[in-house]
Write a protein that holds these residues in place. Structure first.
Motif, PDB file in Angstrom:
ATOM      1  N   SER A 348       0.795  -1.235   0.000  1.00 15.39           N
ATOM      2  CA  SER A 348       0.000   0.000   0.000  1.00 15.39           C
ATOM      3  C   SER A 348       0.825   1.282   0.000  1.00 15.39           C
ATOM      4  O   SER A 348       0.256   2.362  -0.112  1.00 15.39           O
ATOM      5  CB  SER A 348      -0.985   0.065   1.182  1.00 15.39           C
ATOM      6  OG  SER A 348      -2.041  -0.829   1.006  1.00 15.39           O
ATOM      7  N   GLN A 593     -13.378  -6.558  -2.415  1.00 15.61           N
ATOM      8  CA  GLN A 593     -12.515  -7.193  -1.425  1.00 15.61           C
ATOM      9  C   GLN A 593     -13.377  -8.124  -0.599  1.00 15.61           C
ATOM     10  O   GLN A 593     -14.311  -7.675   0.049  1.00 15.61           O
ATOM     11  CB  GLN A 593     -11.862  -6.115  -0.552  1.00 15.61           C
ATOM     12  CG  GLN A 593     -10.907  -6.651   0.495  1.00 15.61           C
ATOM     13  CD  GLN A 593      -9.768  -7.442  -0.114  1.00 15.61           C
ATOM     14  OE1 GLN A 593      -9.897  -8.624  -0.427  1.00 15.61           O
ATOM     15  NE2 GLN A 593      -8.637  -6.789  -0.298  1.00 15.61           N
ATOM     16  N   SER A 596     -10.983 -10.828   4.944  1.00 17.77           N
ATOM     17  CA  SER A 596     -10.462  -9.944   5.977  1.00 17.77           C
ATOM     18  C   SER A 596      -8.956  -9.934   5.770  1.00 17.77           C
ATOM     19  O   SER A 596      -8.242 -10.781   6.245  1.00 17.77           O
ATOM     20  CB  SER A 596     -10.811 -10.478   7.366  1.00 17.77           C
ATOM     21  OG  SER A 596     -10.268 -11.769   7.516  1.00 17.77           O
ATOM     22  N   ASP A 597      -8.520  -8.975   4.992  1.00 17.38           N
ATOM     23  CA  ASP A 597      -7.189  -9.112   4.441  1.00 17.38           C
ATOM     24  C   ASP A 597      -6.098  -8.992   5.485  1.00 17.38           C
ATOM     25  O   ASP A 597      -6.223  -8.294   6.482  1.00 17.38           O
ATOM     26  CB  ASP A 597      -6.975  -8.103   3.328  1.00 17.38           C
ATOM     27  CG  ASP A 597      -6.884  -6.714   3.866  1.00 17.38           C
ATOM     28  OD1 ASP A 597      -5.792  -6.332   4.266  1.00 17.38           O
ATOM     29  OD2 ASP A 597      -7.921  -6.030   3.919  1.00 17.38           O
ATOM     30  N   GLY A 607      -6.432  -1.566   5.137  1.00 23.22           N
ATOM     31  CA  GLY A 607      -6.534  -2.470   4.004  1.00 23.22           C
ATOM     32  C   GLY A 607      -6.588  -1.737   2.687  1.00 23.22           C
ATOM     33  O   GLY A 607      -6.376  -0.550   2.595  1.00 23.22           O
ATOM     34  N   GLN A 608      -6.856  -2.493   1.663  1.00 26.04           N
ATOM     35  CA  GLN A 608      -6.657  -1.989   0.321  1.00 26.04           C
ATOM     36  C   GLN A 608      -7.928  -2.044  -0.481  1.00 26.04           C
ATOM     37  O   GLN A 608      -8.175  -2.975  -1.204  1.00 26.04           O
ATOM     38  CB  GLN A 608      -5.507  -2.727  -0.349  1.00 26.04           C
ATOM     39  CG  GLN A 608      -5.608  -4.242  -0.365  1.00 26.04           C
ATOM     40  CD  GLN A 608      -5.627  -4.843   0.998  1.00 26.04           C
ATOM     41  OE1 GLN A 608      -6.630  -4.751   1.696  1.00 26.04           O
ATOM     42  NE2 GLN A 608      -4.572  -5.465   1.416  1.00 26.04           N
ATOM     43  N   ASN A 623      -9.663  -6.814  -5.299  1.00 26.27           N
ATOM     44  CA  ASN A 623      -8.620  -5.960  -4.742  1.00 26.27           C
ATOM     45  C   ASN A 623      -7.504  -6.818  -4.175  1.00 26.27           C
ATOM     46  O   ASN A 623      -7.705  -7.981  -3.816  1.00 26.27           O
ATOM     47  CB  ASN A 623      -9.187  -5.093  -3.616  1.00 26.27           C
ATOM     48  CG  ASN A 623     -10.093  -3.990  -4.114  1.00 26.27           C
ATOM     49  OD1 ASN A 623     -11.017  -3.599  -3.427  1.00 26.27           O
ATOM     50  ND2 ASN A 623      -9.849  -3.493  -5.302  1.00 26.27           N
ATOM     51  N   SER A 625      -4.969  -8.565  -1.804  1.00 26.75           N
ATOM     52  CA  SER A 625      -4.753  -9.001  -0.438  1.00 26.75           C
ATOM     53  C   SER A 625      -3.543  -9.913  -0.490  1.00 26.75           C
ATOM     54  O   SER A 625      -3.540 -10.873  -1.261  1.00 26.75           O
ATOM     55  CB  SER A 625      -5.942  -9.776   0.115  1.00 26.75           C
ATOM     56  OG  SER A 625      -5.537 -10.452   1.302  1.00 26.75           O
ATOM     57  N   ARG A 628      -4.100 -13.682  -0.083  1.00 28.40           N
ATOM     58  CA  ARG A 628      -4.813 -14.503  -1.064  1.00 28.40           C
ATOM     59  C   ARG A 628      -3.832 -15.052  -2.106  1.00 28.40           C
ATOM     60  O   ARG A 628      -2.957 -14.337  -2.582  1.00 28.40           O
ATOM     61  CB  ARG A 628      -5.879 -13.681  -1.777  1.00 28.40           C
ATOM     62  CG  ARG A 628      -6.656 -14.471  -2.834  1.00 28.40           C
ATOM     63  CD  ARG A 628      -7.476 -13.583  -3.756  1.00 28.40           C
ATOM     64  NE  ARG A 628      -8.473 -12.829  -3.035  1.00 28.40           N
ATOM     65  CZ  ARG A 628      -8.500 -11.498  -2.967  1.00 28.40           C
ATOM     66  NH1 ARG A 628      -7.596 -10.773  -3.586  1.00 28.40           N
ATOM     67  NH2 ARG A 628      -9.440 -10.884  -2.276  1.00 28.40           N
ATOM     68  N   ALA A 718      -4.475  -1.554  -4.974  1.00 29.62           N
ATOM     69  CA  ALA A 718      -5.050  -2.901  -5.040  1.00 29.62           C
ATOM     70  C   ALA A 718      -4.881  -3.624  -6.359  1.00 29.62           C
ATOM     71  O   ALA A 718      -5.541  -4.627  -6.596  1.00 29.62           O
ATOM     72  CB  ALA A 718      -6.520  -2.883  -4.616  1.00 29.62           C
ATOM     73  N   THR A 738       0.768 -17.017   5.481  1.00 34.02           N
ATOM     74  CA  THR A 738       1.031 -15.603   5.215  1.00 34.02           C
ATOM     75  C   THR A 738       1.763 -14.978   6.395  1.00 34.02           C
ATOM     76  O   THR A 738       1.304 -15.105   7.541  1.00 34.02           O
ATOM     77  CB  THR A 738      -0.307 -14.858   5.016  1.00 34.02           C
ATOM     78  OG1 THR A 738      -1.037 -15.513   3.981  1.00 34.02           O
ATOM     79  CG2 THR A 738      -0.077 -13.400   4.659  1.00 34.02           C
ATOM     80  N   ASP A 752      -5.802 -16.330   3.483  1.00 29.44           N
ATOM     81  CA  ASP A 752      -7.197 -15.932   3.646  1.00 29.44           C
ATOM     82  C   ASP A 752      -8.092 -16.627   2.629  1.00 29.44           C
ATOM     83  O   ASP A 752      -9.252 -16.898   2.886  1.00 29.44           O
ATOM     84  CB  ASP A 752      -7.329 -14.414   3.437  1.00 29.44           C
ATOM     85  CG  ASP A 752      -6.687 -13.629   4.550  1.00 29.44           C
ATOM     86  OD1 ASP A 752      -6.949 -13.960   5.718  1.00 29.44           O
ATOM     87  OD2 ASP A 752      -5.925 -12.700   4.256  1.00 29.44           O
TER      88      ASP A 752
END
Ligand SMILES: [Cu+2]
Length: 759
Positions: A348, A593, A596-597, A607-608, A623, A625, A628, A718, A738, A752
């Motif tokens: 970000s 999105q 819950s990133d 978040g993004q 978007n 994450s 993911r 994103a 992650t 996620d």
């Protein structure tokens, strides 16, 4: 449509004040975002941004909103004209009045594994701990502003998964150390060449952090560069000589001490290194002030594990041995790379951090591209460089970092926000110096030109229209050199290598490099002007026109022994390698999105939320994450990926990490691929409405990597996906957990989400 974003220089005082006030309003938004006080979600909720990421059309926010002072300024008479962005102050400085500093070499320290504590760098850092395969989790106090307690000295995630892959097989032989730091005076400038080859700059003089001697010195928190100094840094490496790059984060622990933009957490991406993912600067593997991160760059040819060399191949796959000869190396010599750079990849906040100074260059030397123009061994391509050292001569091999900046009324570096389409500045810089000159001899030079902008494209040629010879595109030399009077539109993060022969000029002549690519915003190039129009000074874009002056000052003391061979480096032969999988990635807007990133835990930025996103294999436009997984190609496979521009009139320079690809088609046809894109690449410009089909392999290393738009404003908003190389088992889990960094240590959570077509 004439919609210049910058006010004309003769705009009325009232209109200029309006624009400065508006810029200040926008700056408050960036500051609040960078301090984690608000999220983009908040901005949309409050009506300051539309869901499409566009600043609300009210004065003070959008530079495209209607001005109250419409009647002044040349060429803008009438109503309905935009507020515009104010021009940065130039303090009376004229173009081409200061020499261009050559990039500044970071010291290389020989290192023998197990020999004990690393030597300190003089005057800079004390002795540090030896590098090690797993992250060094030795505890140290954490500043209260970062939550207090204790945390590890190294920010690399702990344990086996983030241990340096094959560390004992490729032990570091060279250590390069740098600190991300506040702006300060450069007292150890090392251009790597004598001052006569650096436009007379005395390397023993200290260089204050300024973008021109006539501009104000930057405040400590206006600019954050490697070691806090300019010019930009260069690392020199050669194949089969593993480098341990220890990056210290010495930025202020208090994230509000940033002069309004920039994040004090960083992750360093060696673009486009063929390294294990733990060294790739993963966007979610960032580290904190007071910590370091050891990046292990083994510098191996792609395919080193699997490529079976013929006798001819074995001759060409080699690295300089330091005494005029060659050391053979495994792998496919057609994968040899030359021109890299490294930069921040903080989730970000990449655009802010790279703009603030987190960008440096990395030249890689090999038997083919040795950086010595005299050695005639049947392998060395003898490109312009020099003859003094066995390899890596910089005499006639010049790194040029292009980007444009903006400054506030006090001359401090400033980041504006126009919309989430991108950011463009108005002060054109080469090696972080405003429109400099560079003295050259009557002979051939190589220029490694990096577009290190946030959102701007460059298209350039010489002012007399005479040809330059393109020899490289991104990390790679082209199969054959391509003479051109004008470059393509060089996208963000692309590197174009050129040879220019100045022997055709007379001593005392001058010739200029001219940018003809006009922007009206950060979306994409608005127009490519003719050379004469660009030189006329009529463009409303201050970065159009001459930006670098070459002064032809003398004959070379020694004859020019360099060559531009008719054949450079051909592409690898993939005809016997099956395509395991095809994937489609669509880069567009209107993404959602749905997890819950992971980033929300750590960035404090909430978040993004878009507006940008990526759709994988027709699934959903999503978007970013970093929790993911969107794709998971198998180790030692080859795939074909098609990148599609989802429309809307943007140009997306898409970067795929890890291995070089070959472009098979543009808009479905191989005939659309120009000669200068027929080598191997790592950035693929997706023109509006266009597509690029490419093929790449996934060899030698594993872990989690990324693919994203390198318009870093799009990336930060994103347009990024995580993918990982799946070897189906140990040492890697499938899928990978992650990392969630905190100053007190890095934890892990399961992914996620996994896209249905990922594995
Ligand atoms: Cu983009």
């Amino acid at each position: 449509m004439n919609r210049p974003i910058f006010l004309p220089p003769d705009a009325s005082r009232a209109r200029q004040k309006e624009a400065w006030d508006a810029r200040q309003e926008r700056a408050e938004i960036i500051k609040a975002l960078s301090w984690g006080q608000v999220s983009r979600r908040d901005l949309i909720k409050w009506g300051l941004f539309t869901t499409a990421g566009v600043l609300a059309p009210i004065r003070g926010l959008s530079p495209f909103a209607t001005s109250a002072y419409a009647s002044s300024g040349s060429g803008n008479v009438g109503s309905g004209i935009p507020t515009g962005a104010p021009l940065s102050p130039l303090f009376g400085v004229q173009a081409f009045t200061t020499p261009m500093p050559r990039v500044d070499l970071l010291p290389r320290k020989p290192y023998t594994s197990g020999a004990g504590v690393m030597n300190p760098i003089a005057g800079f850092l004390g002795p540090g701990p030896d590098p090690q395969a797993k992250s060094n989790q030795t505890a140290q106090p954490v500043p209260a502003v970062l939550g207090g307690g204790t945390g590890p000295i190294e920010g690399r995630p702990p344990g086996d998964i983030w241990a340096h892959q094959r560390f004992s097989q490729f032990p570091p032989q060279v250590v390069v150390e740098a600190s991300q730091a506040q702006a300060t005076t450069n007292t150890s400038y090392n251009p790597g060449v004598q001052s006569s080859l650096n436009s007379g700059i005395d390397p023993t003089q200290s260089l204050p952090c300024k973008f021109h001697p006539g501009f104000p010195t930057q405040n400590p928190n206006s600019v954050w560069t490697f070691n806090g100094t300019i010019p930009p840094k260069l690392v020199q490496g050669r194949y089969a000589e593993p480098i341990l790059f220890r990056h210290h984060n010495q930025l202020p622990a208090d994230g509000t001490q940033n002069n309004g933009f920039g994040k004090n957490t960083i992750s360093t991406h060696e673009h486009n290194g063929h390294h294990g993912a733990e060294n790739d600067g993963f966007t979610g593997a960032f580290f904190f002030p007071g910590q370091f991160y050891d990046y292990h760059w083994p510098i191996v040819l792609a395919g080193r594990d699997t490529y079976k060399q013929s006798a001819t191949d074995a001759k060409l796959a080699a690295t300089p041995n330091g005494s005029g000869g060659l050391t053979p190396i495994p792998g496919d010599w057609r994968e040899t790379m030359s021109t890299h750079w490294f930069h921040d990849h903080m989730f970000s906040f990449t655009s802010q951090n790279v703009y603030k100074g987190n960008a440096a260059m990395f030249n890689i030397y090999s038997g083919l591209d040795r950086g010595n123009e005299a050695i005639n061994d049947g392998v060395n391509l003898r490109l312009p460089s020099g003859t003094t050292n066995d390899w890596g001569n910089l005499d006639y091999d010049i790194n040029l970092m292009l980007n444009e900046k903006a400054f506030d009324q006090n001359g401090q570096l400033f980041m504006d926000i126009f919309q989430f389409d991108g950011f463009i500045g108005d002060v054109m810089c080469v090696n972080l110096t405003y429109k400099p000159y560079f003295e050259v001899e009557r002979r051939k030079y190589r220029f490694r030109i990096l577009n290190a902008s946030v959102s701007r494209f460059f298209k350039y040629g010489l002012s007399d229209g005479s040809p330059m010879i393109q020899i490289g595109n991104d990390g790679n030399l082209l199969p054959v050199p391509v003479p051109q009077a004008m470059s393509d539109e060089q996208g963000i993060a692309e590197r174009y290598d050129w040879v220019i022969d100045f022997s055709r000029y007379n001593i005392g002549d001058k010739v200029w490099m001219v940018n003809v690519c006009e922007h009206q915003d950060g979306k994409k190039p608005a127009a490519d002007l003719s050379l004469s129009d660009a030189l006329s000074g009529k463009s409303a874009d201050p970065c159009v026109g001459k930006f670098l002056e070459f002064r032809i000052v003398r004959n070379p003391a020694k004859p020019d022994q360099s060559q531009v061979p008719a054949q450079l480096i051909p592409n690898p032969d993939l005809s016997n390698i099956p395509v395991a999988r095809e994937r489609v990635f669509e880069f567009g807007s209107g993404a959602s999105q749905d997890v819950s990133d992971a980033a929300a835990f750590t960035t404090g930025a909430g978040g993004q939320l878009g507006p940008w996103g990526v759709k994988t294999d027709g699934n959903r436009m999503l978007n970013a994450s970093f929790g993911r997984i969107s794709a998971a190609p198998g180790l030692n496979t080859r795939e074909v990926w098609t990148l599609v521009n989802g429309g809307g009139g943007w140009d997306h320079p898409v970067h795929i990490h890890f291995e070089e690809g070959q472009i098979l088609a543009r808009n479905g046809s191989a005939a659309n691929v120009p000669a200068w894109e027929q080598g191997r690449k790592d950035v693929y410009r997706l023109h509006p409405g266009g597509s690029v089909t490419l093929t790449m392999q996934f060899r030698d290393w594993g872990g989690m990597y990324m693919e994203h738009c390198h318009n870093t404003v799009h990336e930060d908003n994103a347009m990024l996906v995580r993918w990982e190389i799946d070897n189906g088992g140990t040492p890697f889990l499938r899928p990978l957990p992650t990392p969630i960094p905190t100053p007190q240590g890095v934890g892990f959570i399961p992914p996620d989400e996994i896209e249905p077509t990922a594995f």
